[in-house]
Write a protein that holds these residues in place. Structure first.
Motif, mmCIF file in Angstrom:
data_model
loop_
_atom_site.group_PDB
_atom_site.id
_atom_site.type_symbol
_atom_site.label_atom_id
_atom_site.label_comp_id
_atom_site.label_asym_id
_atom_site.label_seq_id
_atom_site.Cartn_x
_atom_site.Cartn_y
_atom_site.Cartn_z
ATOM 1 N N ILE A 139 152.130 8.618 -5.716
ATOM 2 C CA ILE A 139 150.906 8.583 -6.329
ATOM 3 C C ILE A 139 150.047 9.801 -5.809
ATOM 4 O O ILE A 139 149.877 9.825 -4.848
ATOM 5 C CB ILE A 139 149.938 7.289 -5.991
ATOM 6 C CG1 ILE A 139 150.486 5.900 -6.072
ATOM 7 C CG2 ILE A 139 148.625 7.220 -6.794
ATOM 8 C CD1 ILE A 139 151.114 5.604 -7.796
ATOM 9 N N LEU B 17 144.786 8.310 -7.374
ATOM 10 C CA LEU B 17 144.625 7.037 -6.632
ATOM 11 C C LEU B 17 142.854 6.929 -6.755
ATOM 12 O O LEU B 17 142.308 5.683 -7.112
ATOM 13 C CB LEU B 17 144.794 7.207 -5.457
ATOM 14 C CG LEU B 17 144.254 6.069 -4.385
ATOM 15 C CD1 LEU B 17 144.600 4.755 -4.727
ATOM 16 C CD2 LEU B 17 144.168 6.374 -2.962
ATOM 17 N N ALA C 244 145.122 2.798 -0.351
ATOM 18 C CA ALA C 244 145.681 4.233 0.027
ATOM 19 C C ALA C 244 146.756 3.807 1.166
ATOM 20 O O ALA C 244 147.815 4.213 1.168
ATOM 21 C CB ALA C 244 144.622 5.211 0.473
ATOM 22 N N THR D 159 146.702 -2.280 -5.975
ATOM 23 C CA THR D 159 147.909 -1.438 -5.628
ATOM 24 C C THR D 159 148.858 -1.425 -6.635
ATOM 25 O O THR D 159 149.359 -0.470 -7.267
ATOM 26 C CB THR D 159 148.566 -1.764 -4.172
ATOM 27 O OG1 THR D 159 147.705 -1.734 -3.191
ATOM 28 C CG2 THR D 159 149.945 -0.654 -3.986
ATOM 29 N N VAL E 181 147.430 0.596 -9.839
ATOM 30 C CA VAL E 181 147.594 1.936 -9.584
ATOM 31 C C VAL E 181 148.893 2.529 -9.836
ATOM 32 O O VAL E 181 149.426 3.426 -10.216
ATOM 33 C CB VAL E 181 146.952 2.523 -8.225
ATOM 34 C CG1 VAL E 181 147.334 3.807 -7.983
ATOM 35 C CG2 VAL E 181 145.626 2.079 -7.960
#
Length: 302
Positions: free
Chosen positions: A12, A17, A37, A223, A226
């Motif tokens: 990513i 993000l 993250a 998550t 993303v």
């Protein structure tokens, strides 16, 4: 087509993000951003440095410090994250047979003088971004009806007078006159297929978790959001959306997009979760619309 080896790990970009975590009110919860993250394998320092760059560029403002901060996103960045509805709609129209190829090739040629080099380069990049392939110097082709987009691009760059367009059903490239052979020669189908195979692997793995017995946390769901958005973007950027008539069958892009839509159907069942990122609503609404049978416009993309 050569066998490809893929896994469900997703790389990513830090900017993607951050964009993925923007909420409908144009804010980002820094604590949630750092949590997602970390789940993606990014360090706090990596995210912190990127936030500082965005603040320095005037794209966001920061209220508070560290994980307790609230990030406010500027208008330009906020508006830039919406997906291309036409493009996604055309993808799914092709997949369900609602956009059959008419057998015509659309060609565009341009000879822009050296004094307009910047516009010439932008025109070339724009044509490739619309799914065009170079036949030879200054001559590009697509099987899709891209004329309005080509004309808009040339007009925006103020080079319409240097443009030549034509449509033909009789295209020969070197010794090739078979449409499928021409497509395989002009576009890197192996690389494009590999991108879709990667998307397929990611979507299948996330769908298994979304439909499994385990209760997923908010952080885990974000998550996945993303990851799916990143892998879809990566695969789509390579894809000229050639008609199925020109592609090896079965084509992995069709399977990957079906699996992606299934993931979003599962995510949409969690709409009651508060403060979804704006990207979720965009993709959920678009995919729900196009998979329900609403026909998109004839466009190409990538």
């Amino acid at each position: 087509m050569a066998e490809t080896h893929v896994n469900d790990a997703v790389e990513i970009p830090t900017r993607l993000l951050v964009e993925s975590m923007i909420r409908e009110d144009a804010t980002i919860d820094a604590g949630e951003l750092y949590e997602v993250a970390a789940a993606l394998g990014m360090s706090d320092q990596q995210v912190r440095l990127h936030i500082r760059r965005l603040v320095a560029d005037g794209q966001i403002t920061q209220e508070g410090r560290g994980r307790r901060a609230l990030l406010r996103v500027g208008t330009q960045m906020f508006d830039s994250i919406a997906p291309n509805v036409e493009f996604i709609g055309f993808m799914y129209d092709q997949d369900r047979g609602a956009a059959p190829w008419d057998g015509a090739w659309r060609l565009v040629a341009f000879a822009v003088p050296e004094t307009r080099r910047q516009a010439r380069d932008a025109m070339r990049d724009g044509i490739v971004g619309l799914g065009g392939a170079a036949v030879q110097g200054g001559l590009y082709v697509s099987p899709n009806p891209w004329e309005p987009h080509i004309e808009a691009l040339a007009s925006r760059l103020d080079i319409s007078g240097y443009l030549t367009r034509l449509t033909t059903t009789d295209l020969r490239v070197g010794e090739l006159d078979c449409a499928r052979s021409i497509a395989a020669h002009l576009w890197p189908l192996g690389k494009i297929a590999a991108g879709h195979e990667q998307l397929l692997a990611v979507a299948r793995a996330r769908l298994a978790r979304l439909t499994g017995p385990e209760e997923l946390s908010r952080s885990e769901i974000l998550t996945m959001l993303v990851e799916l958005a990143a892998e879809f973007t990566r695969a789509s950027e390579l894809d000229p959306l050639l008609p199925p008539e020109l592609l090896p069958q079965p084509w992995p892009g069709t399977r990957a997009r079906a699996e992606l839509a299934a993931c979003w159907a599962q995510l949409m069942q969690r709409r009651s979760m508060p403060d979804w990122p704006r990207m979720f609503y965009h993709y959920a609404d678009v995919i729900e619309q196009v998979t329900a049978g609403t026909e998109g416009s004839g466009v190409t993309g990538g």
